[in-house]
Design a protein around this motif. Sequence first.
Motif, PDB file in Angstrom:
ATOM      1  N   VAL A 153       0.870  -1.186   0.000  1.00 45.54           N
ATOM      2  CA  VAL A 153       0.000   0.000   0.000  1.00 45.54           C
ATOM      3  C   VAL A 153       0.904   1.232   0.000  1.00 45.54           C
ATOM      4  CG1 VAL A 153      -1.862  -1.213   1.200  1.00 45.54           C
ATOM      5  CG2 VAL A 153      -0.211   0.098   2.536  1.00 45.54           C
ATOM      6  N   ARG A 154       0.292   2.398  -0.205  1.00 43.57           N
ATOM      7  CA  ARG A 154       1.090   3.630  -0.172  1.00 43.57           C
ATOM      8  C   ARG A 154       0.620   4.564   0.929  1.00 43.57           C
ATOM      9  NH1 ARG A 154       1.075   4.411  -5.910  1.00 43.57           N
ATOM     10  NH2 ARG A 154      -0.064   6.361  -5.596  1.00 43.57           N
ATOM     11  N   HIS A 155       1.596   5.176   1.602  1.00 37.43           N
ATOM     12  CA  HIS A 155       1.378   6.160   2.654  1.00 37.43           C
ATOM     13  C   HIS A 155       1.860   7.472   2.036  1.00 37.43           C
ATOM     14  CE1 HIS A 155       1.178   7.939   6.537  1.00 37.43           C
ATOM     15  NE2 HIS A 155       2.346   7.605   7.015  1.00 37.43           N
ATOM     16  N   ILE A 165      -3.028 -12.454   7.424  1.00 41.55           N
ATOM     17  CA  ILE A 165      -2.731 -13.722   8.085  1.00 41.55           C
ATOM     18  C   ILE A 165      -4.034 -14.519   8.085  1.00 41.55           C
ATOM     19  CG2 ILE A 165      -1.982 -14.846  10.220  1.00 41.55           C
ATOM     20  CD1 ILE A 165      -0.474 -12.185  10.878  1.00 41.55           C
ATOM     21  N   ARG A 166      -4.056 -15.581   7.285  1.00 44.07           N
ATOM     22  CA  ARG A 166      -5.282 -16.371   7.076  1.00 44.07           C
ATOM     23  C   ARG A 166      -6.440 -15.462   6.676  1.00 44.07           C
ATOM     24  NH1 ARG A 166      -4.545 -21.086  11.700  1.00 44.07           N
ATOM     25  NH2 ARG A 166      -2.573 -21.860  10.874  1.00 44.07           N
ATOM     26  N   ASN A 167      -7.534 -15.451   7.458  1.00 41.42           N
ATOM     27  CA  ASN A 167      -8.680 -14.637   7.017  1.00 41.42           C
ATOM     28  C   ASN A 167      -8.779 -13.315   7.775  1.00 41.42           C
ATOM     29  OD1 ASN A 167      -9.520 -15.818   9.373  1.00 41.42           O
ATOM     30  ND2 ASN A 167     -10.980 -17.203   8.403  1.00 41.42           N
ATOM     31  N   PHE A 168      -7.602 -12.808   8.179  1.00 41.08           N
ATOM     32  CA  PHE A 168      -7.498 -11.511   8.849  1.00 41.08           C
ATOM     33  C   PHE A 168      -6.585 -10.584   8.040  1.00 41.08           C
ATOM     34  CE2 PHE A 168      -4.759  -8.974  11.783  1.00 41.08           C
ATOM     35  CZ  PHE A 168      -5.710  -8.034  12.158  1.00 41.08           C
ATOM     36  N   GLY A 169      -7.045  -9.359   7.800  1.00 42.39           N
ATOM     37  CA  GLY A 169      -6.228  -8.381   7.075  1.00 42.39           C
ATOM     38  C   GLY A 169      -6.004  -7.142   7.921  1.00 42.39           C
ATOM     39  N   TYR A 170      -4.795  -6.568   7.818  1.00 45.58           N
ATOM     40  CA  TYR A 170      -4.441  -5.395   8.630  1.00 45.58           C
ATOM     41  C   TYR A 170      -3.770  -4.352   7.760  1.00 45.58           C
ATOM     42  CZ  TYR A 170      -2.665  -2.771  12.684  1.00 45.58           C
ATOM     43  OH  TYR A 170      -2.402  -1.799  13.617  1.00 45.58           O
ATOM     44  N   ILE A 171      -4.405  -3.181   7.659  1.00 45.69           N
ATOM     45  CA  ILE A 171      -3.869  -2.079   6.857  1.00 45.69           C
ATOM     46  C   ILE A 171      -3.875  -0.838   7.731  1.00 45.69           C
ATOM     47  CG2 ILE A 171      -4.234  -0.613   4.809  1.00 45.69           C
ATOM     48  CD1 ILE A 171      -3.842  -3.426   3.899  1.00 45.69           C
ATOM     49  N   PHE A 176      -3.514   4.715  -0.328  1.00 49.20           N
ATOM     50  CA  PHE A 176      -3.795   4.131  -1.648  1.00 49.20           C
ATOM     51  C   PHE A 176      -3.522   2.628  -1.627  1.00 49.20           C
ATOM     52  CE2 PHE A 176      -2.263   2.604  -5.776  1.00 49.20           C
ATOM     53  CZ  PHE A 176      -3.338   2.940  -6.587  1.00 49.20           C
ATOM     54  N   ILE A 177      -4.437   1.857  -2.199  1.00 44.90           N
ATOM     55  CA  ILE A 177      -4.223   0.413  -2.424  1.00 44.90           C
ATOM     56  C   ILE A 177      -4.594   0.136  -3.878  1.00 44.90           C
ATOM     57  CG2 ILE A 177      -4.715  -1.958  -1.676  1.00 44.90           C
ATOM     58  CD1 ILE A 177      -5.928  -0.927   0.854  1.00 44.90           C
ATOM     59  N   SER A 178      -3.689  -0.500  -4.613  1.00 42.83           N
ATOM     60  CA  SER A 178      -3.973  -0.805  -6.023  1.00 42.83           C
ATOM     61  C   SER A 178      -4.991  -1.944  -6.121  1.00 42.83           C
ATOM     62  CB  SER A 178      -2.687  -1.213  -6.743  1.00 42.83           C
ATOM     63  OG  SER A 178      -2.298  -2.513  -6.323  1.00 42.83           O
ATOM     64  N   GLU A 179      -5.599  -2.070  -7.288  1.00 43.28           N
ATOM     65  CA  GLU A 179      -6.584  -3.135  -7.517  1.00 43.28           C
ATOM     66  C   GLU A 179      -5.940  -4.509  -7.336  1.00 43.28           C
ATOM     67  OE1 GLU A 179      -9.842  -2.544  -7.785  1.00 43.28           O
ATOM     68  OE2 GLU A 179      -9.263  -0.441  -7.556  1.00 43.28           O
ATOM     69  N   THR A 180      -4.703  -4.638  -7.813  1.00 43.10           N
ATOM     70  CA  THR A 180      -3.973  -5.918  -7.693  1.00 43.10           C
ATOM     71  C   THR A 180      -3.811  -6.318  -6.236  1.00 43.10           C
ATOM     72  OG1 THR A 180      -2.679  -5.077  -9.544  1.00 43.10           O
ATOM     73  CG2 THR A 180      -1.911  -7.126  -8.560  1.00 43.10           C
ATOM     74  N   GLU A 181      -3.440  -5.357  -5.404  1.00 42.13           N
ATOM     75  CA  GLU A 181      -3.222  -5.663  -3.975  1.00 42.13           C
ATOM     76  C   GLU A 181      -4.543  -5.893  -3.254  1.00 42.13           C
ATOM     77  OE1 GLU A 181       0.068  -6.092  -2.537  1.00 42.13           O
ATOM     78  OE2 GLU A 181       0.270  -6.227  -4.716  1.00 42.13           O
ATOM     79  N   LYS A 182      -5.596  -5.201  -3.685  1.00 41.50           N
ATOM     80  CA  LYS A 182      -6.920  -5.413  -3.067  1.00 41.50           C
ATOM     81  C   LYS A 182      -7.362  -6.864  -3.212  1.00 41.50           C
ATOM     82  CE  LYS A 182      -8.888  -0.787  -3.586  1.00 41.50           C
ATOM     83  NZ  LYS A 182      -9.694   0.055  -4.487  1.00 41.50           N
TER      84      LYS A 182
END
Length: 258
Positions: A153-155, A165-171, A176-182
Amino acid sequence: TVAMQVRLLGTGTSQGVPIIGCTCPVCTSTDERDHRLRTSALVVVDGVHILIDAGPDLRQQMLRCGNTRLDALLLTHEHKDHTGGIDDVRPINFMMKETLNIYGQPRVMKAIEKEYSYAFSANKYPGVPTLALNPITPDPFVVKGIEVIPIKVRHMTLPIFGYRIRNFGYITDASFISETEKRKLYGLKVLVINALRKEEHYSHFNLAQALTIIKELKPEHAYLTHVSHHIGRYVDESPLLPENVDYGIDNQLITIDD
């Protein structure tokens, strides 16, 4: 079975809430839910304790939740509100008799080596933290049997990492988050994502942007972190959120079933 527990150690901005000298309704609130230490989370999965970021409040956060074990530290980026507490892992080093493995981008590892040079010098002073730096790429890596997927992601213009980590996401600290990373964040049970304030900001998602991403990624539940005093009081603002979204609360324990 309870596969995973996530504790939101801190959910505040770089200055924390209350801010020194501020007399706004949030900073003077007596509601504990309005008091926010610097942003950090502890993920416990299959007995492995993974800390995400170690800000200046780490000692207080560890004492508050009673945790005495750390198997790894994942750093999102090198800013002080995310790395300023690394020295406070010393008692955990002593108790576990283990070196703490730190993971992050090569640039971040260099910053830690500089910032905490005394921990890496040839002739170490007795009692310094014992740390091992592990530079990572955006490729998945494994911590004591647990797969971790970095999310680019971008700051503002700074490339930083979120983590899955498994079914947990932390941002956190993202603007900004690109479509690929989403795509790496689909199918989550829980997403923690930053929402600094209601007005737009140059280096952080505001509330509307965070809610748009949550709507797009469709996690079962989302918690907002890196929240500033500009959001308003928890009691007033919390009821206005969508049904599956909450403001994170300091020391909150989130249980994620398999």
